[in-house]
Enzyme design. Structure first.
Site, mmCIF file in Angstrom:
data_model
loop_
_atom_site.group_PDB
_atom_site.id
_atom_site.type_symbol
_atom_site.label_atom_id
_atom_site.label_comp_id
_atom_site.label_asym_id
_atom_site.label_seq_id
_atom_site.Cartn_x
_atom_site.Cartn_y
_atom_site.Cartn_z
ATOM 1 N N LYS A 314 0.834 -1.213 0.000
ATOM 2 C CA LYS A 314 0.000 0.000 0.000
ATOM 3 C C LYS A 314 0.868 1.263 0.000
ATOM 4 C CE LYS A 314 -4.126 -2.091 1.993
ATOM 5 N NZ LYS A 314 -3.633 -3.416 2.407
HETATM 6 O O1 6AU Z 1 -9.188 -12.044 5.371
HETATM 7 P P1 6AU Z 1 -8.461 -11.175 6.352
HETATM 8 O O2 6AU Z 1 -9.346 -10.138 7.008
HETATM 9 O O3 6AU Z 1 -7.688 -11.972 7.370
HETATM 10 O O4 6AU Z 1 -7.325 -10.405 5.504
HETATM 11 C C1 6AU Z 1 -7.629 -9.450 4.534
HETATM 12 C C2 6AU Z 1 -6.361 -8.988 3.832
HETATM 13 C C3 6AU Z 1 -5.384 -8.261 4.739
HETATM 14 C C4 6AU Z 1 -5.603 -6.798 4.488
HETATM 15 O O5 6AU Z 1 -4.419 -6.047 4.636
HETATM 16 C C5 6AU Z 1 -6.076 -6.779 3.043
HETATM 17 O O6 6AU Z 1 -6.711 -8.043 2.819
HETATM 18 N N1 6AU Z 1 -7.055 -5.720 2.705
HETATM 19 C C6 6AU Z 1 -6.843 -4.881 1.611
HETATM 20 C C7 6AU Z 1 -5.861 -5.089 0.589
HETATM 21 C C8 6AU Z 1 -5.635 -6.365 -0.020
HETATM 22 O O7 6AU Z 1 -5.273 -4.180 0.094
HETATM 23 C C9 6AU Z 1 -7.702 -3.794 1.371
HETATM 24 C C10 6AU Z 1 -8.868 -3.666 2.153
HETATM 25 O O8 6AU Z 1 -9.701 -2.800 1.888
HETATM 26 N N2 6AU Z 1 -9.078 -4.560 3.157
HETATM 27 C C11 6AU Z 1 -8.220 -5.570 3.441
HETATM 28 O O9 6AU Z 1 -8.523 -6.349 4.367
HETATM 29 O O10 6AU Z 1 -4.079 -8.643 4.324
#
Ligand code: 6AU
Length: 491
Positions: A314
């Site tokens: 990010k």
């Molecule tokens: O399924 P989780 O909640 O354990 O993990 C979600 C993953 C984490 C967050 O850093 C990422 O997705 N993420 C992102 C990304 C990919 O950029 C954006 C967002 O809006 N929400 C989010 O959870 O690694």
């Protein structure tokens, strides 16, 4: 070659080899763009440039064939020039067999088993190329590749590929549009109208067109209807193309968020879940025992199981800082991550900064890409609709969009362009929130309602009793939702 291609694109526009407006097509649907490459025979210098570029392409990609054959009629003079320039014997396909003498359809000297490369001017459905392929094959001639001047990006490449012929193009319609837009020759609304038309008038499996006027509601021109294979042909980023193909062939649209702090744990889960995922996403700054050997092993697993690596860094700083953060420091992310994530808050310079962080040649640059964040999954995010729209614009307009593989967002309305991939995090089957603001949806909801092409799953997998079973389950549900989505919309 890129500058030469851009100059040729502008020249072709200036000599009316293609025009914008409202044109009735052979197949009975109106198109906002019309190609007539027949005019180029009146411009010897254009003929020379086009045939030189085709010959250079053939050489660069080592498309060695014993013969060259143009699709009648427009491509015949082009094939002739390529044949003479390369010293490759030509074959001529008649449109109708002679009604006297030999009744041959293919003129020239050949033997069964000889190889032949096809040259064509413009491909829409691919049917003209396939007619020529069929007649050559009837003589026992082997055709594996076709080089075309313009790919209208309406599925022709896919239908040609279904007959085991690879289609290569000097220009895609998107490239022509962007070049003309950059050169100030056309307006953005023309680009948008053509992009909507391309998305809405793809070819169906039986070779017929979906008529945008009849079958698709006006406000329903959407990327989510198109299969990944078709969208690969529209992508401007090489990594996006690769990822679309990878998803289609491996039948998975699951990204694993390996948010673990020990390198051994990440390698372990990568090996167990590798067969089920298209992307493995890291947060490299949470790894407590980072080492070069860890990255080397992770790359070995990515190659073994055929998935891409995404570092979810990010990035969100001025271009110069981002280029250093991306390419330098302990992690040297640009050296190993196929993809990264970046915020759009600093504007377009984020793309320039990232590009500057990739050291090496243009070909190394084409192996890297970014997903821009246009929306977040957590509650209380400050991102509003205006910001999302501006972020999507950065992903779809301007000179650096060849570096953008996709958008991280939560809604199908976030962007239209079908050549970009929507990555949607916040996916879990048995929870709706965590304790820190994350909001979860089911795999079916994110794919069918929110437009996700790829669903990101972290804790749903790595906290499960069996990570392998959980990965298989998320893969199955995300993929089934995607196949239902494209089947339901029927394009
Ligand atoms: O399924 P989780 O909640 O354990 O993990 C979600 C993953 C984490 C967050 O850093 C990422 O997705 N993420 C992102 C990304 C990919 O950029 C954006 C967002 O809006 N929400 C989010 O959870 O690694």
């Amino acid at each position: 070659m890129s500058e030469e291609r851009k100059a040729l694109a502008i020249k072709l526009y200036e000599i009316n080899a293609f025009k914008f407006g409202d044109f009735k097509m052979k197949v009975g649907i109106n198109s906002p763009v019309y190609f007539d490459l027949r005019v180029i025979v009146s411009y010897p210098e254009v003929m020379k440039t086009v045939s030189d570029l085709i010959a250079a392409y053939i050489k660069e990609h080592q498309l060695t064939a014993k013969h060259v054959c143009g699709v009648p009629y427009t491509a015949l003079p082009l094939a002739t020039l390529v044949s003479v320039q390369q010293g490759t014997p030509m074959l001529v396909r008649r449109k109708e067999a002679k009604d006297y003498g030999t009744k041959k359809l293919i003129e020239g000297l050949y033997n069964a088993g000889d190889t032949c490369l096809i040259v064509e001017d413009v491909v829409t459905s691919g049917s003209s190329v396939l007619d020529t392929v069929r007649d050559l094959q009837r003589e026992g001639i082997v055709v594996t590749d076709a080089v075309v001047v313009v790919d209208r990006e309406q599925g022709g490449a896919v239908s040609i590929a279904q007959h085991n012929v690879r289609m290569h193009s000097l220009f895609t319609l998107s490239f022509l549009l962007n070049t003309l837009l950059e050169a100030g020759k056309i307006q953005r609304n023309t680009v948008d109208a053509v992009a909507r038309y391309i998305a809405a008038s793809q070819i169906k499996g039986d070779g017929s067109f979906v008529n945008p006027q009849q079958k698709v509601a006006v406000n329903d021109f959407s990327r989510i209807k198109l299969p990944f294979e078709h969208r690969a042909t529209l992508a401007k980023s090489e990594v996006a193309k690769q990822l679309f193909h990878l998803m289609a062939s491996k039948k998975t649209n699951l990204c694993l968020a390996a948010d673990l702090t020990q390198s051994e744990e990440i390698l372990n889960i990568a090996d167990l879940c590798g067969p089920y995922i298209c992307v493995l996403k890291t947060h490299i700054d949470i790894v407590e025992d980072f080492s070069e050997a860890f990255i080397k092993n992770l790359r070995i697993l990515a190659d073994k199981h055929n998935f891409l690596l995404m570092e979810d860094r990010k990035f969100a700083d001025i271009g110069n800082t981002v280029s250093l953060q991306y390419g330098k420091g302990i992690y040297k992310v640009a050296d190993w991550a196929d993809l990264v994530t970046a915020h759009a808050v600093t504007g377009r310079s984020i793309l320039q900064g990232l590009k500057a962080g990739v050291s090496g040649t243009a070909s190394q640059m084409s192996k890297r890409g970014v997903f821009l964040l246009a929306e977040l999954s957590n509650s209380g995010s400050l991102i509003d609709a205006k910001y999302s729209e501006a972020a999507s614009k950065i992903a779809t307009e301007g000179a650096d969009i060849d570096f953008v593989a996709g958008v991280v967002c939560q809604s199908p309305k976030c962007f239209d362009f079908p050549g970009l991939i929507q990555l949607t995090p916040g996916v879990k089957i048995d929870d709706t929130t965590d304790q820190l603001g994350q909001q979860y949806q089911t795999p079916e909801h994110v794919v069918k309602e929110r437009g996700a092409d790829i669903g990101v799953v972290g804790r749903g997998i790595f906290q499960a009793k069996s990570v392998e079973k959980a990965a298989a389950l998320y893969r199955d549900r995300l993929w089934a939702a995607y196949t239902e989505r494209i089947a339901k919309t029927g394009v």
